[in-house]
Design an enzyme around this catalytic site. Structure first.
Site, PDB file in Angstrom:
ATOM      1  N   ALA A 164       4.650  -1.328   9.083  1.00  0.00           N
ATOM      2  CA  ALA A 164       4.074  -2.215  10.099  1.00  0.00           C
ATOM      3  C   ALA A 164       4.475  -3.655   9.808  1.00  0.00           C
ATOM      4  O   ALA A 164       4.848  -3.990   8.685  1.00  0.00           O
ATOM      5  CB  ALA A 164       2.545  -2.111  10.109  1.00  0.00           C
ATOM      6  N   LYS A 203      -3.078  -2.870  16.217  1.00  0.00           N
ATOM      7  CA  LYS A 203      -3.740  -1.819  15.437  1.00  0.00           C
ATOM      8  C   LYS A 203      -4.806  -1.101  16.277  1.00  0.00           C
ATOM      9  O   LYS A 203      -4.968   0.123  16.187  1.00  0.00           O
ATOM     10  CB  LYS A 203      -4.362  -2.407  14.174  1.00  0.00           C
ATOM     11  CG  LYS A 203      -3.326  -2.865  13.139  1.00  0.00           C
ATOM     12  CD  LYS A 203      -2.540  -1.680  12.603  1.00  0.00           C
ATOM     13  CE  LYS A 203      -1.553  -2.065  11.535  1.00  0.00           C
ATOM     14  NZ  LYS A 203      -0.868  -0.917  10.916  1.00  0.00           N
ATOM     15  N   ARG A 222     -16.103 -11.696   2.495  1.00  0.00           N
ATOM     16  CA  ARG A 222     -15.171 -10.660   2.934  1.00  0.00           C
ATOM     17  C   ARG A 222     -15.446  -9.374   2.163  1.00  0.00           C
ATOM     18  O   ARG A 222     -15.989  -9.393   1.057  1.00  0.00           O
ATOM     19  CB  ARG A 222     -13.716 -11.083   2.696  1.00  0.00           C
ATOM     20  CG  ARG A 222     -13.262 -12.302   3.485  1.00  0.00           C
ATOM     21  CD  ARG A 222     -13.017 -11.963   4.947  1.00  0.00           C
ATOM     22  NE  ARG A 222     -12.591 -13.125   5.708  1.00  0.00           N
ATOM     23  CZ  ARG A 222     -11.333 -13.517   5.855  1.00  0.00           C
ATOM     24  NH1 ARG A 222     -10.365 -12.852   5.245  1.00  0.00           N
ATOM     25  NH2 ARG A 222     -11.030 -14.566   6.577  1.00  0.00           N
ATOM     26  N   GLU A 263       2.595   3.868   6.869  1.00  0.00           N
ATOM     27  CA  GLU A 263       2.180   2.534   6.424  1.00  0.00           C
ATOM     28  C   GLU A 263       3.098   1.442   6.955  1.00  0.00           C
ATOM     29  O   GLU A 263       2.809   0.259   6.780  1.00  0.00           O
ATOM     30  CB  GLU A 263       2.161   2.470   4.890  1.00  0.00           C
ATOM     31  CG  GLU A 263       1.301   3.529   4.230  1.00  0.00           C
ATOM     32  CD  GLU A 263      -0.158   3.432   4.602  1.00  0.00           C
ATOM     33  OE1 GLU A 263      -0.706   2.307   4.575  1.00  0.00           O
ATOM     34  OE2 GLU A 263      -0.758   4.472   4.927  1.00  0.00           O
ATOM     35  N   LYS A 272       4.951 -10.125  -2.207  1.00  0.00           N
ATOM     36  CA  LYS A 272       4.551 -10.895  -1.028  1.00  0.00           C
ATOM     37  C   LYS A 272       4.683 -12.393  -1.257  1.00  0.00           C
ATOM     38  O   LYS A 272       4.869 -13.154  -0.313  1.00  0.00           O
ATOM     39  CB  LYS A 272       3.111 -10.548  -0.649  1.00  0.00           C
ATOM     40  CG  LYS A 272       2.923  -9.122  -0.155  1.00  0.00           C
ATOM     41  CD  LYS A 272       1.504  -8.903   0.316  1.00  0.00           C
ATOM     42  CE  LYS A 272       1.325  -7.520   0.902  1.00  0.00           C
ATOM     43  NZ  LYS A 272      -0.027  -7.337   1.475  1.00  0.00           N
ATOM     44  N   ASP A 321      11.827   2.989   4.481  1.00  0.00           N
ATOM     45  CA  ASP A 321      11.483   1.570   4.622  1.00  0.00           C
ATOM     46  C   ASP A 321      12.701   0.819   5.135  1.00  0.00           C
ATOM     47  O   ASP A 321      13.828   1.150   4.767  1.00  0.00           O
ATOM     48  CB  ASP A 321      11.050   0.988   3.266  1.00  0.00           C
ATOM     49  CG  ASP A 321      10.143  -0.230   3.416  1.00  0.00           C
ATOM     50  OD1 ASP A 321      10.626  -1.253   3.944  1.00  0.00           O
ATOM     51  OD2 ASP A 321       8.980  -0.161   3.002  1.00  0.00           O
ATOM     52  N   ASP A 322      12.477  -0.180   5.992  1.00  0.00           N
ATOM     53  CA  ASP A 322      13.604  -0.995   6.455  1.00  0.00           C
ATOM     54  C   ASP A 322      13.824  -2.209   5.558  1.00  0.00           C
ATOM     55  O   ASP A 322      14.748  -2.980   5.774  1.00  0.00           O
ATOM     56  CB  ASP A 322      13.421  -1.423   7.911  1.00  0.00           C
ATOM     57  CG  ASP A 322      12.289  -2.430   8.109  1.00  0.00           C
ATOM     58  OD1 ASP A 322      11.609  -2.789   7.109  1.00  0.00           O
ATOM     59  OD2 ASP A 322      12.074  -2.860   9.259  1.00  0.00           O
ATOM     60  N   TYR A 366      -1.763  -9.000  16.095  1.00  0.00           N
ATOM     61  CA  TYR A 366      -1.729  -7.989  15.029  1.00  0.00           C
ATOM     62  C   TYR A 366      -2.935  -7.059  15.154  1.00  0.00           C
ATOM     63  O   TYR A 366      -2.793  -5.830  15.157  1.00  0.00           O
ATOM     64  CB  TYR A 366      -1.730  -8.659  13.659  1.00  0.00           C
ATOM     65  CG  TYR A 366      -1.978  -7.672  12.536  1.00  0.00           C
ATOM     66  CD1 TYR A 366      -0.968  -6.806  12.109  1.00  0.00           C
ATOM     67  CD2 TYR A 366      -3.231  -7.587  11.918  1.00  0.00           C
ATOM     68  CE1 TYR A 366      -1.200  -5.886  11.097  1.00  0.00           C
ATOM     69  CE2 TYR A 366      -3.469  -6.672  10.907  1.00  0.00           C
ATOM     70  CZ  TYR A 366      -2.452  -5.826  10.502  1.00  0.00           C
ATOM     71  OH  TYR A 366      -2.690  -4.912   9.510  1.00  0.00           O
ATOM     72  N   ILE A 372       0.828  -1.200   0.000  1.00  0.00           N
ATOM     73  CA  ILE A 372       0.000   0.000   0.000  1.00  0.00           C
ATOM     74  C   ILE A 372       0.865   1.254   0.000  1.00  0.00           C
ATOM     75  O   ILE A 372       0.567   2.238  -0.687  1.00  0.00           O
ATOM     76  CB  ILE A 372      -0.966  -0.016   1.197  1.00  0.00           C
ATOM     77  CG1 ILE A 372      -1.930  -1.201   1.067  1.00  0.00           C
ATOM     78  CG2 ILE A 372      -1.746   1.292   1.288  1.00  0.00           C
ATOM     79  CD1 ILE A 372      -2.867  -1.388   2.251  1.00  0.00           C
ATOM     80  N   SER A 382      -6.537  -1.279  10.692  1.00  0.00           N
ATOM     81  CA  SER A 382      -6.911  -2.547  10.058  1.00  0.00           C
ATOM     82  C   SER A 382      -8.289  -3.017  10.499  1.00  0.00           C
ATOM     83  O   SER A 382      -8.717  -2.774  11.641  1.00  0.00           O
ATOM     84  CB  SER A 382      -5.885  -3.622  10.406  1.00  0.00           C
ATOM     85  OG  SER A 382      -6.319  -4.904   9.998  1.00  0.00           O
ATOM     86  N   ASN A 422      -9.990  -6.054   3.115  1.00  0.00           N
ATOM     87  CA  ASN A 422      -9.154  -6.953   2.313  1.00  0.00           C
ATOM     88  C   ASN A 422      -8.735  -6.276   1.008  1.00  0.00           C
ATOM     89  O   ASN A 422      -9.504  -6.250   0.045  1.00  0.00           O
ATOM     90  CB  ASN A 422      -9.907  -8.258   2.021  1.00  0.00           C
ATOM     91  CG  ASN A 422     -10.021  -9.137   3.255  1.00  0.00           C
ATOM     92  OD1 ASN A 422     -10.749  -8.802   4.187  1.00  0.00           O
ATOM     93  ND2 ASN A 422      -9.303 -10.239   3.276  1.00  0.00           N
TER      94      ASN A 422
END
Length: 319
Positions: free
Chosen positions: A78, A144, A213, A76, A178, A34-35, A140, A14, A117, A169
Site C-alpha cells: 500500500a 482503506k 494514541r 500489506e 522509513k 514488493d515493488d 489514505y 509490517i 487502518s 499506531n
C-alpha cells in the site's frame, strides 16, 4: 505437505515482520512480492523466503493466485504516507489493486488477510469501534475504508475468506528504513524520539503532550495476523493495544529505557487536522481472532529500545 504463502509489500515494515514469522513455521514457503518503492531489501536479509520485485496486481501473480498456488495471502502492499494527496494514485494503488487480488483469490478460494487502518475513523471520538465513526479525514483513510467495503461485498456475494485488520499506531523493529525513504514522516513516534535523543537533542512534542494514541507493538501485530489464518469467519477488526497512552508517556518510558533525564520541548501543532485520541475497541477482534495484545507500552518500548541500542534494524523475528 508444505504450504506456500504470499506476502505482498513484504519488504516493508509490517510485511517483512509477517514474512519473518511465517518463514520460521515448519513446512511453510514464503513468497514476498514488493515493488520496492517504500520497502527495503535490508529487511529481508535474514528472512528465508523467495523475493519477487513486481507490483501486487501483476497479471502473472494474479494468475498464480487464481490457480491456487498459495494457501493464504497477506496483503500489506500500500501507499502508507498519509501526506500524499494524489487521490487517483492512492485509490489505484490501494483500492483497485486490492479488488484485483480479491477477484483472483475468489477463483481459488484462497484466504486473504489484508491491512486496513485506524485512519478509517478519522477524528471520531474514541474508543473506535468497527461499524461506527468511520469518517476518514484524508484520501489514505478513505482508500482503506473503500477496501473494507469491497471486502464486505465480496464476502456477502461470494462467501470468500477475507480478514481485514485495522492497524492503530504500530511501532517496533523493522521500520528504520522509513527514516531514509520518507524523511522520518512515517516512522513511529518511538523511533523518531529515539533518533532525536541519540543525536543529542531534547524530545519535541506538540503542546502539551497530552494527546493520546493507541500504540501497538509489532510483535502483537504479527500475532494478530497469524491468528487470522484460523479465523472461523470473514470480517474486519481492530488491531491495537486497546489502551490509549499520552505522548508524555512515550517520552517518560523512553527516558526510563535509556536511563536518561529528558526535558521535553513543546511547540505548537502546525496541523489543522490531528487525531488527539485514538483507542481500539477490541471486542470484535477477540471474538473473530481469539486474540488479545500481550505487550504493554512499557514492555514493548523497552524491548524495542534494547534492540535499537544493539544496532538491530530488521524485523523482530530476526533479532
Amino acid at each position: 505437505m508444505s504450504e506456500r504463502i504470499l506476502v505482498t509489500g513484504g519488504a516493508g515494515y509490517i510485511g517483512s515482520n509477517i514474512a519473518a514469522a511465517l518463514s520460521k513455521r515448519p513446512g511453510t514457503d514464503v513468497l514476498v512480492v514488493d515493488d520496492f518503492s517504500s520497502g527495503d531489501w535490508r529487511n529481508l536479509i535474514h528472512v528465508d523466503c523467495q523475493v519477487r520485485a513486481t507490483d501486487c496486481d501483476d497479471p502473472a501473480l494474479l494468475d498464480e493466485i487464481a490457480n491456487g498456488d498459495f494457501s493464504a495471502i497477506f496483503h500489506e502492499a500500500a501507499i502508507t504516507d498519509t501526506t500524499i494527496m494524489d487521490q487517483r494514485l492512492m485509490m489505484e494503488f490501494n483500492t483497485n489493486a486490492f479488488a484485483d487480488i480479491l477477484e483472483a483469490s475468489h477463483a481459488s478460494a484462497t484466504r486473504v488477510i489484508y491491512a486496513s487502518s485506524a485512519g478509517t475513523y478519522g477524528n471520531s471520538p474514541a474508543p473506535n469501534k468497527v461499524g461506527s465513526g468511520e469518517e476518514p479525514e484524508n484520501i489514505y483513510g478513505f482508500s482503506k475504508l473503500a477496501m473494507d467495503r469491497i471486502a464486505y461485498r465480496w464476502h456477502d456475494r461470494h462467501a470468500s475468506n477475507i480478514i481485514g485488520l485495522r492497524y492503530f499506531n504500530v511501532y517496533g523493529p523493522g521500520e528504520t528504513h522509513k527514516n531514509e525513504k520518507s524523511g522520518n514522516k512515517t516512522a513511529s513516534m518511538m523511533l523518531q524520539l529515539y533518533e532525536q535523543v541519540k543525536a543529542g537533542k531534547q524530545p519535541r512534542l506538540f503542546k502539551y503532550g497530552e494527546q493520546k494514541r493507541d500504540f501497538v507493538y509489532i510483535r502483537d501485530v504479527v500475532d494478530a495476523n497469524l491468528a487470522a489464518l484460523d479465523a472461523p469467519r470473514s470480517g474486519v477488526c481492530n488491531v491495537g493495544s486497546g489502551q490509549a497512552r499520552s505522548y508524555n508517556d512515550i517520552v517518560n518510558t523512553l527516558s526510563d529505557a535509556l536511563n536518561m533525564k529528558l526535558d521535553i520541548e513543546y511547540f505548537d501543532n502546525p496541523f489543522t487536522f490531528f487525531q488527539n485520541h485514538t483507542e481500539a475497541d477490541l471486542s470484535n477482534t477477540e471474538s473473530l481472532l481469539q486474540w488479545k495484545p500481550a505487550w504493554t507500552l512499557e514492555k514493548g518500548m523497552h524491548d524495542y529500545i534494547s534492540l535499537l541500542e544493539k544496532g538491530h534494524r530488521g524485523p523482530a523475528e530476526t533479532a
